[in-house]
Design an enzyme around this catalytic site. Structure first.
Site, PDB file in Angstrom:
ATOM      1  N   ASN B  16       0.811  -1.211   0.000  1.00  0.00           N
ATOM      2  CA  ASN B  16       0.000   0.000   0.000  1.00  0.00           C
ATOM      3  C   ASN B  16       0.849   1.268   0.000  1.00  0.00           C
ATOM      4  OD1 ASN B  16      -2.462   1.538   0.282  1.00  0.00           O
ATOM      5  ND2 ASN B  16      -1.967   1.769   2.445  1.00  0.00           N
ATOM      6  N   ILE B  17       1.837   1.323   0.905  1.00  0.00           N
ATOM      7  CA  ILE B  17       2.658   2.539   1.009  1.00  0.00           C
ATOM      8  C   ILE B  17       3.488   2.744  -0.260  1.00  0.00           C
ATOM      9  CG2 ILE B  17       4.620   3.568   2.242  1.00  0.00           C
ATOM     10  CD1 ILE B  17       3.456   2.400   4.826  1.00  0.00           C
ATOM     11  N   ASP B  34      10.311  -6.663  -4.471  1.00  0.00           N
ATOM     12  CA  ASP B  34       9.320  -7.142  -3.516  1.00  0.00           C
ATOM     13  C   ASP B  34       9.362  -8.659  -3.550  1.00  0.00           C
ATOM     14  OD1 ASP B  34       6.835  -7.941  -2.224  1.00  0.00           O
ATOM     15  OD2 ASP B  34       6.272  -5.814  -2.358  1.00  0.00           O
ATOM     16  N   SER B  64       9.149  -4.205   5.394  1.00  0.00           N
ATOM     17  CA  SER B  64       8.957  -4.908   6.663  1.00  0.00           C
ATOM     18  C   SER B  64      10.262  -4.847   7.453  1.00  0.00           C
ATOM     19  CB  SER B  64       8.638  -6.382   6.388  1.00  0.00           C
ATOM     20  OG  SER B  64       9.773  -7.001   5.767  1.00  0.00           O
ATOM     21  N   TYR B  71      18.476  -6.622   4.122  1.00  0.00           N
ATOM     22  CA  TYR B  71      19.125  -5.915   3.007  1.00  0.00           C
ATOM     23  C   TYR B  71      19.997  -4.723   3.425  1.00  0.00           C
ATOM     24  CZ  TYR B  71      15.597  -8.722   0.694  1.00  0.00           C
ATOM     25  OH  TYR B  71      14.808  -9.771   0.294  1.00  0.00           O
ATOM     26  N   SER B  86      10.338   0.818   8.263  1.00  0.00           N
ATOM     27  CA  SER B  86      10.052  -0.291   9.198  1.00  0.00           C
ATOM     28  C   SER B  86      11.084  -0.293  10.315  1.00  0.00           C
ATOM     29  CB  SER B  86      10.077  -1.615   8.449  1.00  0.00           C
ATOM     30  OG  SER B  86       9.225  -1.564   7.319  1.00  0.00           O
ATOM     31  N   ALA B 116       4.133   7.677  11.100  1.00  0.00           N
ATOM     32  CA  ALA B 116       2.764   7.984  11.514  1.00  0.00           C
ATOM     33  C   ALA B 116       2.683   9.085  12.553  1.00  0.00           C
ATOM     34  CB  ALA B 116       2.104   6.714  12.046  1.00  0.00           C
ATOM     35  N   ASN B 171       6.763   0.493  15.123  1.00  0.00           N
ATOM     36  CA  ASN B 171       7.626   1.410  14.384  1.00  0.00           C
ATOM     37  C   ASN B 171       7.790   2.739  15.117  1.00  0.00           C
ATOM     38  OD1 ASN B 171       8.226  -0.289  12.252  1.00  0.00           O
ATOM     39  ND2 ASN B 171       6.554   0.443  10.958  1.00  0.00           N
ATOM     40  N   HIS B 200      -2.138   8.072  19.412  1.00  0.00           N
ATOM     41  CA  HIS B 200      -0.819   7.959  20.038  1.00  0.00           C
ATOM     42  C   HIS B 200      -0.575   9.210  20.862  1.00  0.00           C
ATOM     43  CE1 HIS B 200      -0.002   4.687  17.259  1.00  0.00           C
ATOM     44  NE2 HIS B 200      -0.348   5.469  16.258  1.00  0.00           N
TER      45      HIS B 200
END
Lengths: 248, 248
Positions: B16-17, B34, B64, B71, B86, B116, B171, B200
């Site tokens: 999605n992102i 991916d 993720s 990586y 992530s 976020a 995160n 939050h």
């Protein structure tokens, strides 16, 4: 001590903030300009007339909105990083428009450190989706030159109006205005005799979320009128130019 | 549409992102990797095996924590801007320490977008003066897989402990831990049936001030599990690499 030994800086304004920055950093070379003082500080090259020396890579303004208005045109002609603290200069629409017009053809990159607040990262991220920002500043009545008990609203209006009445107190509102658009920002100033420190409450209504930032800075021990947070925010921006890690 | 036509990027994770970022930007060249999908997207160069192509200047991880762990070593060998979303990968102390050890000799520059939340600018500025950060996340009981009315505390503890129990939800706490130091961060997770959106509340106690950030993001229309704010924070970081104006 922040070691940024490859940087050659020009500091405009060597008052409380400027002195703290110099104390806490180690630049390769420091030029300084201040209309009102030239204190002896080791290893500082004082400029007699304002100009941006050719070997300067970073200009740090911590003087006044007047200095921003007077020197920005010259600074924007140079390929420098330009950090601006006295953002209340931008509450003046005429100056604001000419500044951003000049920036379009400028080789400079302009940085607005967070100053006394935080959350500019989120505001900048969602800026196109913001409906309204309210900045409520609460101060002890004495700081506002009035004598009351309890709580009272001293001002409610636009950044531009606030700038006329409280010219030294609207850097925060101006920075937020630069991000969100001045027309979306409402300033509220309250006197509150129950407070020992100034409190800023920034409320944001947007398409993607609702945010509230409550900021209570302690006064700097050396100058109760400013907070160390402003100094630290400048250091953070300087560091981000050189660091391998950038947050926000 | 953010025009950053001189950038050549590698996107890791095209969920999605990643898809939103691609929709809202115009890069010169886009490589994508991916592990789990290779949807047809116009003008994307899919990598079969993970590597950083030589002409890439910016790597954007939105996959993720596992991808970050797998990586990062390879990415840190390249002279790129590396944006990491992530950040919960860093709740793992062993990985964290090896990452920052490798970063010391890396030609890369690492960016942690606000994701976020917001206020990382202030947190980063005062980070050496922070005593304690409390991150309270309130969710509807259903989002936590429980069935109660009213309010109850589901978890209270360190970021590391939270990472084991809620691996997909930390995160924010990890990013704050990276700035303030993981040992200073306390995570509280509460179920609250009165909420329609996640909230939050980040409270910071420091030598120089007290701060509270309250963040209520609306769910993204296309994927209720994420918020558009995370996408916008990545775009803001990408933009700051190219823009003449940087906030915070």
């Amino acid at each position: 001590m922040l070691g940024v030994k490859t940087m050659r800086v020009l500091i405009i304004g060597v008052g409380n903030i400027g002195k703290q920055i110099l104390k806490m950093t180690h630049f390769e070379k420091v030029y300084a300009f201040d209309k009102f003082r030239k204190d002896h500080i080791p290893d500082i090259h004082w400029l007699e007339e304002f100009h941006v020396p050719e070997d300067v890579d970073t200009v740090i303004e911590c003087a006044s909105p007047e200095a921003v208005k007077e020197y920005s045109s010259q600074i924007l002609k140079s390929p420098v990083n330009y950090l601006i603290i006295s953002t209340s200069a931008f509450a003046d629409r005429v100056f604001r428009e000419s500044f951003f017009e000049e920036l379009k053809v400028s080789p400079a990159k302009v940085f607005f450190p967070s100053g006394a607040i935080g959350g500019l990262d989120l505001l900048a991220a969602v800026r196109k989706n913001i409906h309204r920002v309210i900045i409520e500043t609460r101060k002890h009545p004495k700081s506002l030159g009035i004598n009351i008990e309890g709580e009272t609203t001293v001002f409610e209006g636009s950044v531009e109006e606030a700038a006329k009445l409280f010219p030294r107190n609207i850097n925060i509102a101006s920075t937020v205005g630069l991000i969100a658009g001045f027309e979306k920002v409402k300033v509220i100033i309250k006197a509150d005799s129950s407070l020992s420190n100034n409190v800023h409450i920034i409320s944001v209504i947007s398409d993607v979320g609702k945010y509230e930032f409550r900021i209570e800075n302690l006064p700097s021990p050396e100058n109760p009128k400013t907070s160390m947070v402003t100094v630290y925010s400048i250091l953070k921006t300087i560091e981000s130019l050189n660091s391998k890690i950038v947050f926000g």
